[in-house]
Design a protein around this motif. Structure first.
Motif, mmCIF file in Angstrom:
data_model
loop_
_atom_site.group_PDB
_atom_site.id
_atom_site.type_symbol
_atom_site.label_atom_id
_atom_site.label_comp_id
_atom_site.label_asym_id
_atom_site.label_seq_id
_atom_site.Cartn_x
_atom_site.Cartn_y
_atom_site.Cartn_z
ATOM 1 N N PRO A 124 -76.927 -75.984 -63.896
ATOM 2 C CA PRO A 124 -75.695 -75.380 -63.342
ATOM 3 C C PRO A 124 -74.309 -75.913 -64.132
ATOM 4 C CG PRO A 124 -76.943 -77.058 -61.778
ATOM 5 C CD PRO A 124 -77.347 -77.253 -63.088
ATOM 6 N N LYS A 125 -73.335 -75.091 -63.838
ATOM 7 C CA LYS A 125 -72.049 -75.412 -64.719
ATOM 8 C C LYS A 125 -70.907 -75.667 -63.733
ATOM 9 C CE LYS A 125 -72.463 -72.888 -69.170
ATOM 10 N NZ LYS A 125 -74.183 -72.857 -69.159
ATOM 11 N N THR A 126 -70.263 -76.812 -63.876
ATOM 12 C CA THR A 126 -69.203 -76.977 -62.872
ATOM 13 C C THR A 126 -67.792 -76.766 -63.672
ATOM 14 O OG1 THR A 126 -69.158 -79.439 -63.467
ATOM 15 C CG2 THR A 126 -70.591 -78.644 -61.440
ATOM 16 N N SER A 127 -66.753 -76.624 -62.964
ATOM 17 C CA SER A 127 -65.510 -76.508 -63.478
ATOM 18 C C SER A 127 -64.603 -76.908 -62.538
ATOM 19 C CB SER A 127 -65.101 -74.879 -63.706
ATOM 20 O OG SER A 127 -65.307 -74.054 -62.718
ATOM 21 N N GLN A 128 -63.659 -77.582 -62.930
ATOM 22 C CA GLN A 128 -62.518 -78.252 -62.211
ATOM 23 C C GLN A 128 -61.637 -77.180 -61.229
ATOM 24 O OE1 GLN A 128 -62.393 -77.771 -65.352
ATOM 25 N NE2 GLN A 128 -60.223 -77.359 -65.993
ATOM 26 N N PRO A 129 -61.098 -77.678 -60.050
ATOM 27 C CA PRO A 129 -60.348 -76.775 -59.760
ATOM 28 C C PRO A 129 -59.123 -76.142 -60.329
ATOM 29 C CG PRO A 129 -60.583 -79.011 -58.297
ATOM 30 C CD PRO A 129 -61.252 -79.070 -59.672
ATOM 31 N N SER A 130 -58.774 -74.983 -60.230
ATOM 32 C CA SER A 130 -57.633 -74.450 -61.054
ATOM 33 C C SER A 130 -56.112 -75.129 -60.470
ATOM 34 C CB SER A 130 -57.483 -72.962 -60.648
ATOM 35 O OG SER A 130 -56.983 -72.536 -59.161
ATOM 36 N N PRO A 131 -55.359 -75.043 -61.559
ATOM 37 C CA PRO A 131 -53.958 -75.566 -61.050
ATOM 38 C C PRO A 131 -53.399 -75.007 -59.928
ATOM 39 C CG PRO A 131 -54.250 -75.288 -63.497
ATOM 40 C CD PRO A 131 -55.306 -74.457 -62.741
ATOM 41 N N ALA A 132 -53.674 -73.565 -59.604
ATOM 42 C CA ALA A 132 -53.207 -72.991 -58.390
ATOM 43 C C ALA A 132 -53.994 -73.676 -57.207
ATOM 44 C CB ALA A 132 -53.355 -71.327 -58.561
ATOM 45 N N ARG A 133 -55.132 -73.750 -57.157
ATOM 46 C CA ARG A 133 -55.869 -74.300 -56.038
ATOM 47 C C ARG A 133 -55.211 -75.807 -55.682
ATOM 48 N NH1 ARG A 133 -62.152 -74.205 -56.119
ATOM 49 N NH2 ARG A 133 -61.626 -71.735 -55.741
ATOM 50 N N PHE A 134 -55.065 -76.572 -56.881
ATOM 51 C CA PHE A 134 -54.405 -77.816 -56.310
ATOM 52 C C PHE A 134 -52.924 -77.584 -55.862
ATOM 53 C CE2 PHE A 134 -57.082 -80.157 -59.705
ATOM 54 C CZ PHE A 134 -57.526 -81.271 -58.695
ATOM 55 N N ALA A 135 -52.302 -76.732 -56.546
ATOM 56 C CA ALA A 135 -50.754 -76.352 -55.925
ATOM 57 C C ALA A 135 -50.932 -75.940 -54.583
ATOM 58 C CB ALA A 135 -50.145 -75.229 -56.830
ATOM 59 N N ASP A 136 -51.874 -75.190 -54.164
ATOM 60 C CA ASP A 136 -52.037 -74.793 -52.921
ATOM 61 C C ASP A 136 -52.192 -76.119 -51.814
ATOM 62 O OD1 ASP A 136 -51.538 -71.772 -53.523
ATOM 63 O OD2 ASP A 136 -53.630 -71.421 -53.424
ATOM 64 N N SER A 137 -52.818 -77.010 -52.245
ATOM 65 C CA SER A 137 -53.240 -78.085 -51.341
ATOM 66 C C SER A 137 -51.775 -78.860 -51.371
ATOM 67 C CB SER A 137 -54.466 -78.832 -52.148
ATOM 68 O OG SER A 137 -55.474 -78.082 -52.164
ATOM 69 N N PHE A 138 -51.028 -78.895 -52.493
ATOM 70 C CA PHE A 138 -50.149 -80.123 -52.485
ATOM 71 C C PHE A 138 -48.903 -79.413 -51.417
ATOM 72 C CE2 PHE A 138 -51.139 -81.043 -57.011
ATOM 73 C CZ PHE A 138 -51.941 -82.114 -56.651
ATOM 74 N N LYS A 139 -48.806 -78.015 -51.461
ATOM 75 C CA LYS A 139 -47.867 -77.252 -50.711
ATOM 76 C C LYS A 139 -48.118 -77.280 -49.042
ATOM 77 C CE LYS A 139 -46.594 -73.768 -54.270
ATOM 78 N NZ LYS A 139 -46.957 -72.306 -54.667
ATOM 79 N N LYS A 140 -49.440 -77.755 -48.946
ATOM 80 C CA LYS A 140 -49.715 -77.766 -47.641
ATOM 81 C C LYS A 140 -49.082 -79.031 -46.752
ATOM 82 C CE LYS A 140 -54.285 -75.319 -47.718
ATOM 83 N NZ LYS A 140 -55.730 -75.594 -47.810
ATOM 84 N N VAL A 141 -48.811 -79.937 -47.398
ATOM 85 C CA VAL A 141 -48.332 -81.370 -47.275
ATOM 86 C C VAL A 141 -46.666 -81.141 -47.105
ATOM 87 C CG1 VAL A 141 -47.949 -83.680 -47.398
ATOM 88 C CG2 VAL A 141 -50.137 -82.508 -48.235
ATOM 89 N N LYS A 142 -46.257 -81.078 -45.957
ATOM 90 C CA LYS A 142 -44.892 -81.077 -45.690
ATOM 91 C C LYS A 142 -43.912 -82.114 -46.048
ATOM 92 C CE LYS A 142 -45.986 -76.746 -44.519
ATOM 93 N NZ LYS A 142 -45.996 -75.752 -45.428
ATOM 94 N N ASN A 143 -43.930 -83.180 -45.242
ATOM 95 C CA ASN A 143 -43.118 -84.197 -45.473
ATOM 96 C C ASN A 143 -43.624 -85.441 -46.564
ATOM 97 O OD1 ASN A 143 -41.098 -82.667 -43.960
ATOM 98 N ND2 ASN A 143 -42.316 -83.259 -42.289
ATOM 99 N N ASP A 144 -44.858 -85.686 -46.206
ATOM 100 C CA ASP A 144 -45.336 -86.974 -46.878
ATOM 101 C C ASP A 144 -45.188 -87.111 -48.192
ATOM 102 O OD1 ASP A 144 -45.977 -87.555 -44.154
ATOM 103 O OD2 ASP A 144 -47.965 -87.239 -44.367
ATOM 104 N N GLU A 145 -45.308 -88.380 -48.758
ATOM 105 C CA GLU A 145 -45.743 -88.394 -50.416
ATOM 106 C C GLU A 145 -47.014 -88.239 -50.525
ATOM 107 O OE1 GLU A 145 -43.218 -92.172 -52.167
ATOM 108 O OE2 GLU A 145 -44.037 -92.654 -49.984
ATOM 109 N N ILE A 146 -47.192 -87.681 -51.698
ATOM 110 C CA ILE A 146 -48.607 -87.202 -52.016
ATOM 111 C C ILE A 146 -49.037 -88.381 -53.161
ATOM 112 C CG2 ILE A 146 -50.142 -85.455 -52.805
ATOM 113 C CD1 ILE A 146 -48.078 -83.443 -51.531
ATOM 114 N N ILE A 147 -50.649 -88.717 -53.137
ATOM 115 C CA ILE A 147 -50.992 -89.082 -54.227
ATOM 116 C C ILE A 147 -52.404 -88.604 -54.344
ATOM 117 C CG2 ILE A 147 -52.491 -91.092 -55.362
ATOM 118 C CD1 ILE A 147 -50.643 -92.770 -53.833
ATOM 119 N N CYS A 148 -52.526 -87.549 -55.671
ATOM 120 C CA CYS A 148 -54.051 -87.207 -55.866
ATOM 121 C C CYS A 148 -54.735 -87.710 -56.847
ATOM 122 C CB CYS A 148 -53.550 -85.522 -56.367
ATOM 123 S SG CYS A 148 -55.037 -84.693 -56.792
#
Length: 274
Positions: free
Chosen positions: A58-82
């Motif tokens: 199989p071949k695996t590929s990392q999440p796209s920057p857009a997918r990460f960005a969408d996840s970050f945008k879901k968090v409204k007020n909290d600080e975020i550590i990824c």
């Protein structure tokens, strides 16, 4: 409260994801001409069943920057550590940094320099510290200390996938199979290096336990993480021996995900602790 986000290669048991409300960004798997999102479109059990019956890796590929960005945008007020898988094994860390820029959020992206539960144990600790009210800066400070002390032992029961991936000749792979040679690898500074070759499973598992004992003296606060590619029997054996010999705080067992499992191969295991 600090929100903890990780990519799916952390191989976290669902109970921890639910307990700490961890947001998991899936990696993509391509297998036999189809694409899957890890742990969403395909379970680990299904993945390994398909992989072991396929002639191609199989071949695996990392999440796209857009997918990460969408996840970050879901968090409204909290600080975020990824927290991401080691930048030496995947492009996930760089993708998360790009996603941070796209999102415009003040995300702290942390390179765990680990894989599987070597990555996942750091995610669990970050989530635990967050639940105790620690700030993002204090959590990062603790994570750096844990990262420096992380031990990641990778146990290859077979070299079949190494041969499929072109990293070892079929001839050498056949010799290893005939001689029942197992390979013990180690994660060092985010890269994978060979530690030892051992003949026979019994001697192999014994050597792994001996290596653990050589790394630390006191395990009463230690949590071990064991992931496997469908080899629950050996994982449970290691767990029982670790509990009997080292008396740790806990031993977590889970399936390995596609990222590390592709190279670990059939009956492979990864054991992590700090």
């Amino acid at each position: 409260m600090v929100r903890i986000i990780t990519d799916s290669s952390a191989d976290l048991p669902k109970e921890f994801i639910d307990k700490y409300n961890i947001l998991v960004v899936p990696l993509t798997i391509r297998l036999d001409g189809r694409e899957y999102m890890e742990s969403i479109d395909i379970t680990s059990e299904e993945f390994f069943r398909k992989m072991f019956s396929s002639n191609e890796l199989p071949k695996t590929s990392q999440p796209s920057p857009a997918r990460f960005a969408d996840s970050f945008k879901k968090v409204k007020n909290d600080e975020i550590i990824c927290l991401t898988i080691s930048s030496g094994l995947s492009g996930s860390y760089q993708s998360a940094l790009m996603g941070k820029d796209i999102s415009g959020k003040g995300v702290k992206v942390f390179d765990t320099l680990g894989g599987s539960l070597g990555h996942g144990l750091q995610v669990i600790k970050a989530a635990e510290l967050s639940s105790q009210g620690f700030s993002a800066d204090k959590i990062i400070e603790k994570l750096k200390e844990i990262r420096d002390n992380m031990n990641i032992l990778i146990m290859l029961n077979t070299l079949e996938n190494i041969v499929k991936g072109g990293r070892l000749s079929k001839f050498k792979g056949s010799i290893a199979k005939i001689l029942d040679i197992k390979v013990l690898l180690e994660g060092v500074n985010g890269k994978v290096v060979e530690l030892e070759k051992i003949r026979g499973k019994k001697a192999f598992l014994k050597r792994v336990l001996d290596v653990i004992g050589e790394r630390k003296n006191n395990f009463h606060d230690t949590i071990f993480g064991i992931t496997h590619t469908g080899n629950l029997e050996d994982a449970e054996y290691l767990k029982s021996q670790i509990i009997e010999r080292f008396k740790p705080k806990d031993v977590i067992i889970n399936y390995m995900g596609a990222t590390m499992g592709t190279y670990a191969g059939k009956d492979g295991m990864i054991l992590s602790f700090y």
